[in-house]
Design an enzyme around this catalytic site. Structure first.
Site, PDB file in Angstrom:
ATOM      1  N   LYS A  42      49.268  36.279  45.646  1.00  0.00           N
ATOM      2  CA  LYS A  42      49.450  36.822  47.296  1.00  0.00           C
ATOM      3  C   LYS A  42      48.222  36.728  47.942  1.00  0.00           C
ATOM      4  O   LYS A  42      48.280  36.557  49.295  1.00  0.00           O
ATOM      5  CB  LYS A  42      50.079  38.046  47.333  1.00  0.00           C
ATOM      6  CG  LYS A  42      51.368  38.470  46.573  1.00  0.00           C
ATOM      7  CD  LYS A  42      51.803  39.801  47.018  1.00  0.00           C
ATOM      8  CE  LYS A  42      53.044  40.052  46.331  1.00  0.00           C
ATOM      9  NZ  LYS A  42      53.530  41.534  46.197  1.00  0.00           N
ATOM     10  N   ASP A  98      41.841  33.115  46.493  1.00  0.00           N
ATOM     11  CA  ASP A  98      41.231  34.133  47.369  1.00  0.00           C
ATOM     12  C   ASP A  98      39.721  34.443  46.790  1.00  0.00           C
ATOM     13  O   ASP A  98      38.795  34.578  47.530  1.00  0.00           O
ATOM     14  CB  ASP A  98      41.778  35.533  47.533  1.00  0.00           C
ATOM     15  CG  ASP A  98      42.364  36.108  46.369  1.00  0.00           C
ATOM     16  OD1 ASP A  98      42.299  35.326  45.137  1.00  0.00           O
ATOM     17  OD2 ASP A  98      43.025  36.992  46.201  1.00  0.00           O
ATOM     18  N   ASP A 101      37.025  34.623  40.101  1.00  0.00           N
ATOM     19  CA  ASP A 101      36.339  35.907  39.563  1.00  0.00           C
ATOM     20  C   ASP A 101      36.042  35.411  38.034  1.00  0.00           C
ATOM     21  O   ASP A 101      35.171  34.614  37.866  1.00  0.00           O
ATOM     22  CB  ASP A 101      37.204  37.158  39.526  1.00  0.00           C
ATOM     23  CG  ASP A 101      36.661  38.346  39.260  1.00  0.00           C
ATOM     24  OD1 ASP A 101      35.332  38.349  38.436  1.00  0.00           O
ATOM     25  OD2 ASP A 101      37.238  39.374  39.494  1.00  0.00           O
ATOM     26  N   PHE A 150      34.058  45.666  43.791  1.00  0.00           N
ATOM     27  CA  PHE A 150      35.520  45.653  44.020  1.00  0.00           C
ATOM     28  C   PHE A 150      35.567  45.373  45.494  1.00  0.00           C
ATOM     29  O   PHE A 150      35.581  46.184  45.966  1.00  0.00           O
ATOM     30  CB  PHE A 150      36.067  46.934  43.277  1.00  0.00           C
ATOM     31  CG  PHE A 150      37.635  46.679  42.957  1.00  0.00           C
ATOM     32  CD1 PHE A 150      38.270  46.461  44.267  1.00  0.00           C
ATOM     33  CD2 PHE A 150      37.923  46.741  41.913  1.00  0.00           C
ATOM     34  CE1 PHE A 150      39.684  46.512  43.995  1.00  0.00           C
ATOM     35  CE2 PHE A 150      39.505  46.483  41.736  1.00  0.00           C
ATOM     36  CZ  PHE A 150      40.269  46.353  42.830  1.00  0.00           C
ATOM     37  N   VAL A 151      36.071  44.250  45.787  1.00  0.00           N
ATOM     38  CA  VAL A 151      36.238  43.622  47.296  1.00  0.00           C
ATOM     39  C   VAL A 151      37.740  43.797  47.719  1.00  0.00           C
ATOM     40  O   VAL A 151      38.475  43.252  46.667  1.00  0.00           O
ATOM     41  CB  VAL A 151      35.489  42.331  47.296  1.00  0.00           C
ATOM     42  CG1 VAL A 151      34.130  42.535  47.593  1.00  0.00           C
ATOM     43  CG2 VAL A 151      36.017  41.273  46.467  1.00  0.00           C
ATOM     44  N   ASP A 157      43.552  42.804  47.358  1.00  0.00           N
ATOM     45  CA  ASP A 157      44.213  44.139  47.383  1.00  0.00           C
ATOM     46  C   ASP A 157      43.576  44.981  46.277  1.00  0.00           C
ATOM     47  O   ASP A 157      43.055  44.615  45.468  1.00  0.00           O
ATOM     48  CB  ASP A 157      45.580  43.925  47.304  1.00  0.00           C
ATOM     49  CG  ASP A 157      46.125  43.615  45.889  1.00  0.00           C
ATOM     50  OD1 ASP A 157      46.807  44.275  45.348  1.00  0.00           O
ATOM     51  OD2 ASP A 157      45.615  42.491  45.546  1.00  0.00           O
TER      52      ASP A 157
END
Length: 177
Positions: A42, A98, A101, A150-151, A157
């Site tokens: 998402k 998005d 990582d 932690f973004v 989210d």
């Protein structure tokens, strides 16, 4: 929500400027190639919507839902929760993500799509976090390199919250620990 943010890492204005630059680069590189943009749900939805407004080429789009995270950590096992609704054989694919990582999910997804014989696979990501990379994969287009924090925000989210923040913020540790 604002009280849960330690600091703003990337402002709304910085995001829009960089997304427009990436959109211009994709326009230049994919002119006359009719690419298909594949958004990884998402988290990509806000980035992809904005990016598409800056891309000026004939193209189509599709979405996949892929998961490998539970809470704040990767499970290491990737599952396809929603697959493509159109064939990609012979098409130039641009995966829109998005954040890149660990790279485990994106590496799996790229191999999964490669079997379908696209003309090419390119990766566009809003953020790249190379300090956490476990798989040998990179983004062809990356808006921002971010530190190991932690973004959230702009589609990202924590437990399905904070996606609607217009900026990228660092979440306070006490919220997720």
């Amino acid at each position: 929500m604002e009280k849960d943010i330690e600091r703003i890492l990337i402002s709304e204005e910085e995001i829009q400027k960089r997304v427009s630059e990436i959109g211009a680069a994709i326009t230049r590189d994919f002119r006359d190639k009719d690419p298909v943009f594949i958004g990884v749900l998402k988290g990509c939805f806000i980035f992809m919507a904005d990016l598409m407004r800056y891309v000026d080429v004939k193209c189509s789009m599709d979405f996949m839902a892929v998961s490998s995270y539970k809470g704040t950590t990767s499970t290491g096992a990737v599952s396809i929760d929603k697959d493509l609704s159109q064939p990609i054989e012979g098409r130039h694919v641009i995966i829109v993500e998005d954040i890149l990582d660990s790279g485990v999910t994106l590496n799996y997804l790229k191999q999964y799509l490669q079997v379908r014989k696209p003309a090419s696979i390119t990766i566009a990501t809003l953020m790249d976090k190379p300090s956490r990379r476990k798989a040998d994969i990179y983004a062809d287009y990356s808006c921002f390199e971010v530190p190991d924090a932690f973004v959230v925000g702009y589609g990202l989210d924590y437990n399905q919250r904070y996606r609607n923040l217009p900026y990228i913020g660092v979440l306070k540790e006490e919220i997720y620990s």
